[in-house]
Design a protein around this motif. Structure first.
Motif: not given
Length: 79
Positions: A1-4, A6-13, A45-55
């Motif tokens: 739960x904590x990992x999820x 953290x992942x959401x927070x990282x994705x927002x960042x 650099x663009x690819x490393x910071x681009x947010x993941x897109x859910x397909x």
């Protein structure tokens, strides 16, 4: 739960950084021709910071033409 969480927070960042990057890139004019090494580094650099897109499946919307005609007619006729 904590990992999820953290992942959401990282994705927002990542999304925040992505938006800041886009603002910076598109508000400054380019200065001549880019060096190929710079262009490759920029792409990485663009690819490393681009947010993941859910397909997933694209949403399909139905448009009710008859309803729109009736609404338009009532607006034109009723004021």
């Amino acid at each position: 739960m904590e990992l999820k969480k953290e992942n959401q927070q990282a994705e927002r960042e990542r999304a925040r950084v992505w938006l800041n990057y886009l603002v910076n890139v598109f508000t400054q004019p380019s200065m001549g021709k880019e060096d190929p090494k710079f262009a490759m580094a920029k792409k990485e650099f663009i690819e490393s910071i681009k947010p993941e897109q859910k397909k997933g499946q694209a949403k399909v919307y139905e448009y009710d033409f008859e309803l729109m005609k009736r609404l338009k007619a009532s607006q034109e006729g009723g004021g």
